[in-house]
Write a protein that holds these residues in place. Sequence first.
Motif, short mmCIF file in Angstrom:
data_model
loop_
_atom_site.label_atom_id
_atom_site.label_comp_id
_atom_site.label_asym_id
_atom_site.label_seq_id
_atom_site.Cartn_x
_atom_site.Cartn_y
_atom_site.Cartn_z
N ALA A 53 0.83 -1.21 0.00
CA ALA A 53 0.00 0.00 0.00
C ALA A 53 0.87 1.26 0.00
N LEU A 54 1.96 1.24 0.75
CA LEU A 54 2.86 2.39 0.79
C LEU A 54 3.47 2.65 -0.58
N ARG A 55 3.86 1.59 -1.27
CA ARG A 55 4.44 1.75 -2.61
C ARG A 55 3.42 2.36 -3.57
N ILE A 56 2.17 1.92 -3.49
CA ILE A 56 1.13 2.44 -4.38
C ILE A 56 0.86 3.91 -4.09
N LEU A 57 0.73 4.26 -2.81
CA LEU A 57 0.46 5.66 -2.45
C LEU A 57 1.62 6.58 -2.83
N ASN A 58 2.83 6.16 -2.51
CA ASN A 58 3.99 6.97 -2.88
C ASN A 58 4.08 7.15 -4.38
N GLY A 59 3.79 6.08 -5.12
CA GLY A 59 3.85 6.15 -6.57
C GLY A 59 2.87 7.17 -7.13
N PHE A 60 1.64 7.14 -6.65
CA PHE A 60 0.66 8.10 -7.15
C PHE A 60 1.03 9.53 -6.78
N SER A 95 -1.46 5.30 -12.59
CA SER A 95 -0.13 5.41 -12.00
C SER A 95 0.63 4.10 -12.09
N GLU A 96 -0.02 3.01 -11.76
CA GLU A 96 0.64 1.71 -11.72
C GLU A 96 0.91 1.14 -13.11
N ILE A 97 0.00 1.34 -14.04
CA ILE A 97 0.13 0.71 -15.35
C ILE A 97 0.96 1.57 -16.31
N VAL A 98 0.68 2.86 -16.36
CA VAL A 98 1.43 3.72 -17.29
C VAL A 98 2.89 3.83 -16.87
N TYR A 99 3.13 3.93 -15.56
CA TYR A 99 4.50 4.13 -15.09
C TYR A 99 5.12 2.87 -14.50
N GLY A 100 4.43 1.76 -14.63
CA GLY A 100 4.99 0.50 -14.20
C GLY A 100 5.91 -0.09 -15.26
N PRO A 101 6.49 -1.26 -14.99
CA PRO A 101 7.38 -1.88 -15.98
C PRO A 101 6.61 -2.21 -17.26
N GLU A 106 -0.01 -5.88 -19.47
CA GLU A 106 -1.37 -6.42 -19.52
C GLU A 106 -1.65 -7.33 -18.32
N HIS A 107 -0.64 -8.13 -17.96
CA HIS A 107 -0.81 -9.04 -16.82
C HIS A 107 -1.02 -8.26 -15.52
N ASN A 108 -0.22 -7.21 -15.32
CA ASN A 108 -0.37 -6.39 -14.12
C ASN A 108 -1.71 -5.67 -14.09
N ALA A 109 -2.15 -5.21 -15.26
CA ALA A 109 -3.45 -4.53 -15.35
C ALA A 109 -4.57 -5.48 -14.94
N ARG A 137 -2.73 1.83 -23.71
CA ARG A 137 -2.15 2.41 -24.93
C ARG A 137 -1.45 3.75 -24.68
N ILE A 138 -1.52 4.23 -23.44
CA ILE A 138 -0.89 5.52 -23.12
C ILE A 138 0.62 5.37 -23.02
N LYS A 139 1.34 6.28 -23.64
CA LYS A 139 2.79 6.32 -23.52
C LYS A 139 3.16 7.58 -22.74
N PRO A 140 3.79 7.41 -21.57
CA PRO A 140 4.03 8.56 -20.70
C PRO A 140 4.90 9.64 -21.31
N GLN A 141 5.78 9.26 -22.25
CA GLN A 141 6.68 10.26 -22.84
C GLN A 141 5.99 11.14 -23.86
#
Length: 455
Positions: A53-60, A95-101, A106-109, A137-141
């Motif tokens: 939970a801490l990782r998710i909150l800090n990430g957002f 936050s988790e999907i666009v900026y995740g590995p 798709e598996h994480n989503a 389909r979002i690319k953060p860059q």
Amino acid sequence: MREIMPEGKVLEQALRLVERSWFLMEKHKDSIHSSLYSTARRAGSTIEETRAALRILNGFFRRKNAVNRMSSQLVGQRKPEIKPLALRFLKIYVSEIVYGPPDGREHNALKLVRAARTTFGVRSLRAVEPYLGRVLRIKPQELDPTLDPTSRDALRYFHPKWFVNYTTRLLGRSEAIRLMNQNNRQAPTYLTLNPLGGYDEDCLQQLSSEEVVVRRDKRLPFTYILESSPKPLRLTEGYSRGLFFVMDFASQFCVHAASPHRGMSVLDVCAAPGAKTALMAFLMKNRGRICSIDFSPKRMRILEKNVQRVGADIVHPLLADATKPIPVRRTMDVVLVDPSCSGTGIYWRAPTQKWRYGQRSLARFSGIQHRILHNAAETVKPGGRLVYCTCSITLEENEIVIERFLRQHPEFKVEEIGPKIGQPGLRGLSACRRLYPHLHEANGSFIAAMVPDRD
């Protein structure tokens, strides 16, 4: 290295903790750690669930401006119709999907959606379900080319636009980018070993017995950096026995700059939650007297527990508002002033701080800081030492406060600080010191030491 998203029940409970903690943060303006750990205690959550939970909150909250922009673009005009719980989940998901590995996106989503459906119910998320596939389909860059350069940097490096402008003027664009990149990394955890409880070897043996791995930071005595721990340090036996406490390197440096010694009288202004007070007691070998003041009853209770835990017997807490004349009857050898500030130096440690204050707040903080410093100066004895420090990198809260103070108190002069750590102060105040996360692996900070001029 980014942590792998947990599976099943751990992820479900982590999402539940995130939702409850987020609600408390919005209601009480508490920090991530304070809200999450109180929620986790009440829920009886495991260490693994709490860390997830801490990782998710800090990430957002590190990426809040970019994630909010993407989320708003996804839902468009429908945003007011979406209930807060569903909208918060959408932001976590972005936050988790666009900026995740990128591998296994798709598996994480799928894992995240399944856990959310189980935790919150399918009906609760129905309003945002149509947008979840588009997130993949979002690319953060890819940023809007019509944005001005500062707005693009704000979104690319996850900082408020005013801060991008400010640090670029202060440090230059290259250094500003280095600083912002560092703010998006996890801050190191520093431990101060307690010499009152025994020798370093005893503390280190206890840490080793609990599989806590640390390494020495030779810049300051008693200072170590956490390498790894199987559980939060506050849950270790070494912590409960008072063998160490957690304190950022910059805060430790402030205390060493004050240079308290055995037998001295010390005033610690804005002292709670008490880490600086405790370190001063260590340096004084628990001989002398420390008066620690703060205006918050809640924070003073925490200070009392902390100094009691580490055996600092010379501390005398006093509930007082330092923006008013300080109610002490004697002058002090050392006065340490660490007032409230905008927190621009702790963005990597407290990402919510990035979004809490704007540039207009700097003048308000500066006024409060000057009043506190002015009142504190009245308690310094002839030949004493007045130390001012903040966890901010702004000029308004640091050099400009000192300049104003010296104009009104010509009997004081700025003194060199030892050891020579950090960079010189700006605006000609080279005897002062500045620390930056990207240069010194410490909170961004400013320290000034002043003494009454004997001439």
